[in-house]
Scaffold this motif. Structure first.
Motif, short mmCIF file in Angstrom:
data_model
loop_
_atom_site.label_atom_id
_atom_site.label_comp_id
_atom_site.label_asym_id
_atom_site.label_seq_id
_atom_site.Cartn_x
_atom_site.Cartn_y
_atom_site.Cartn_z
N ALA A 28 0.83 -1.20 0.00
CA ALA A 28 0.00 0.00 0.00
C ALA A 28 0.87 1.26 0.00
N THR A 29 1.90 1.25 0.82
CA THR A 29 2.81 2.40 0.89
C THR A 29 3.56 2.58 -0.43
N GLU A 30 3.98 1.47 -1.03
CA GLU A 30 4.65 1.53 -2.34
C GLU A 30 3.69 2.08 -3.40
N SER A 31 2.42 1.65 -3.35
CA SER A 31 1.43 2.15 -4.31
C SER A 31 1.25 3.65 -4.18
N MET A 32 1.14 4.14 -2.94
CA MET A 32 0.95 5.58 -2.73
C MET A 32 2.19 6.36 -3.15
N ALA A 33 3.37 5.82 -2.86
CA ALA A 33 4.61 6.50 -3.27
C ALA A 33 4.68 6.61 -4.79
N SER A 34 4.28 5.57 -5.49
CA SER A 34 4.30 5.60 -6.95
C SER A 34 3.35 6.65 -7.50
N ILE A 35 2.16 6.75 -6.90
CA ILE A 35 1.18 7.76 -7.33
C ILE A 35 1.72 9.16 -7.07
N LEU A 36 2.34 9.37 -5.93
CA LEU A 36 2.88 10.68 -5.58
C LEU A 36 4.02 11.08 -6.53
N LEU A 37 4.88 10.13 -6.84
CA LEU A 37 5.97 10.42 -7.77
C LEU A 37 5.42 10.81 -9.14
N SER A 38 4.38 10.10 -9.58
CA SER A 38 3.77 10.42 -10.87
C SER A 38 3.13 11.80 -10.86
N ALA A 39 2.71 12.26 -9.67
CA ALA A 39 2.08 13.57 -9.55
C ALA A 39 3.10 14.69 -9.35
N GLY A 40 4.39 14.36 -9.37
CA GLY A 40 5.42 15.39 -9.26
C GLY A 40 5.95 15.62 -7.87
N TYR A 41 5.56 14.79 -6.90
CA TYR A 41 6.09 14.93 -5.54
C TYR A 41 7.51 14.36 -5.49
N THR A 42 8.32 14.89 -4.59
CA THR A 42 9.70 14.48 -4.42
C THR A 42 9.84 13.62 -3.17
N GLU A 43 10.52 12.47 -3.30
CA GLU A 43 10.71 11.63 -2.12
C GLU A 43 11.89 12.14 -1.30
N LEU A 44 11.67 12.22 0.01
CA LEU A 44 12.71 12.57 0.97
C LEU A 44 13.10 11.32 1.75
N PHE A 45 14.29 11.36 2.35
CA PHE A 45 14.78 10.22 3.12
C PHE A 45 15.20 10.70 4.50
N GLU A 46 14.83 9.94 5.51
CA GLU A 46 15.04 10.40 6.89
C GLU A 46 16.52 10.52 7.25
N ASP A 47 17.39 9.76 6.59
CA ASP A 47 18.80 9.81 6.93
C ASP A 47 19.58 10.81 6.08
N GLN A 48 18.86 11.66 5.33
CA GLN A 48 19.50 12.68 4.51
C GLN A 48 18.99 14.07 4.88
N ALA A 49 19.77 15.09 4.56
CA ALA A 49 19.33 16.47 4.80
C ALA A 49 18.22 16.83 3.82
N TRP A 50 17.29 17.66 4.29
CA TRP A 50 16.15 18.08 3.46
C TRP A 50 16.35 19.53 3.03
N GLN A 51 16.16 19.77 1.74
CA GLN A 51 16.16 21.13 1.19
C GLN A 51 14.76 21.38 0.63
N LEU A 52 13.93 22.07 1.40
CA LEU A 52 12.52 22.23 1.05
C LEU A 52 12.25 23.60 0.44
#
Length: 431
Positions: A28-52
């Protein structure tokens, strides 16, 4: 970044596809991530710095089974939050699961959550989940899904249990292990089976280290009923709400700060690193608004809607409902209220939700459980207490909650999406 809400028929077909593609919280989480990526959202990772940046969408995952997505419009504005959960009651495979007795290969299972057990018998079951394997000298997580029916839990014939229709009991330890095969000359073993399945993705797999596997019903989700009134599927509680919340996020305008969270482990209490009582959502918000002063001021003007299915009044068991609070399928979303804070709704949050429904012309209903019966709970109280944010619990009316196959209205999810999309866009919650 926003898109128009699909027409009802297309919306429901897309919902059915999402349900089919999501047999476990990981999928389910993979499905939602795929939909978000297709909509232009950017994936962030908890062990990396975020530039928002403002006017941009992002998402982050934890444990592969929980996700927080957000649209950052203007950091000075309050938040519109929606939440649901990715897990559903089911049968989960034990660590040392392989069993061979009387010539059959079976797997030992635990009962995950408050499962309605009887409907699990005599169904065509498949297996899916996450496997951790050693691949090229490193530990990797691999998603697997057998997809086809590979198992069943056979009922005991009525001839051998003449009281089955009047006083049947189910022993969770001895009655539930699914049958997968007849043991041949070569002994069946789950580890060997998983090695073969992982090799379909990684030929260089060296060993299986551990797994989290769940049985699920292979019958596809469907629109049913004489007039196509219903949606029948496994895991409507609560993947329907995940899909509705995600579509509301993507179909609403970009003017407000929007947060959408789906957490794992709600069906077993939400107490985990990726559950609603864990710090995942709080950690995410802290990284967007590092200043405690700014964050607290934002929360004071923010609102959270917890979306989880509600009990529709059952025509065969209407006495199980409070006679003034029996929600009806396809008659609008349900506001869930409980005096003992099993739901987080209060009069302010209910008033806001009713006004949002009125704004878009969608009817609403109220649910209070009978005073002499116990009440379930949701992620609402956990998030309200953790963030200190005003919260309401709502959901669509449903039959057969926690069964292997549940039933909801074919209009309710679409109408609720209209409401939640407007909530995400509303400039002032008190207007």
């Amino acid at each position: 970044m926003s898109k128009s809400l699909l027409p009802l028929s297309d919306f429901n077909q897309s919902l059915l596809g999402f349900l089919q593609a999501s047999p476990t919280p990981f999928h389910a989480t993979e499905s939602m991530a795929s939909i978000l990526l297709s909509a232009g959202y950017t994936e962030l990772f908890e062990d990396q710095a975020w530039q928002l940046q403002e006017q941009a969408g992002y998402f982050v995952r934890r444990n592969d089974s929980s996700i927080v997505a957000f649209w950052l419009a203007d950091k000075s504005q309050p938040l519109r939050l929606l939440g649901a959960h990715t897990d559903s009651p089911c049968l989960k495979v034990k660590p040392n699961a392989s069993m061979t007795d009387k010539g059959y290969f079976q797997l030992g299972v635990e009962v995950y959550g408050g499962v309605l057990l009887a409907p699990w018998f005599d169904r065509d079951l498949s297996l899916a989940g996450r496997v951790h394997a050693r691949i090229d000298g490193k530990i990797k997580a691999v998603m697997i899904n057998f997809e086809r029916a590979i198992a069943t839990v056979p009922s005991l014939a009525i001839h051998l249990d003449r009281e089955a229709n009047s006083s049947r009991t189910i022993n969770k330890q001895t009655d539930l292990p699914p049958v997968l095969a007849i043991v041949g000359e070569s002994k069946q073993d789950l580890n060997t089976i998983l090695m073969a399945e992982v090799r379909k993705q990684y030929e260089s797999v060296e060993s299986i280290l551990d797994y989290e596997l769940f049985f699920y019903d292979t019958q596809p989700a469907a629109v049913i009923g004489l007039e196509n009134e219903f949606i029948a599927s496994a895991r409507l509680d609560n993947l329907l709400s995940c899909y509705v919340g995600l579509q509301a996020l993507l179909s609403s305008g970009p003017g407000q700060n929007k947060v959408f969270v789906c957490t794992d482990h709600e069906e077993v209490g939400s107490v985990s690193a990726c559950g609603a009582q864990g710090p995942f959502l709080e950690h995410t918000i802290e990284r967007i608004w590092p200043s405690i002063e700014d964050r607290n001021r934002l929360m004071a003007n923010s609102l959270m809607i917890s979306v989880d299915n509600a009990h529709a009044i059952h025509p065969n068991y209407f006495e199980k409902h409070d006679e003034n609070h029996g929600p009806i399928i396809n008659q609008g979303p349900v506001i869930k209220v409980n005096a003992n804070q099993r739901y987080a709704t209060n009069s302010f949050t209910a008033a806001v939700f009713k006004q949002v429904c009125n704004d878009v012309g969608v009817k609403y209903q109220s649910f209070v459980t009978r005073t002499d019966l116990g009440c379930g709970s949701t992620i609402g109280p956990a998030i309200a207490s953790g963030l200190g944010v005003d919260t309401i619990d709502i959901g669509v009316p449903t039959f057969g909650m926690h069964s292997i196959r549940e039933l909801a209205g074919s209009e309710d999810a679409h109408n609720l999406t209209k409401v939640l999309s407007h909530f995400y866009e509303k400039v002032s919650l008190t207007d």
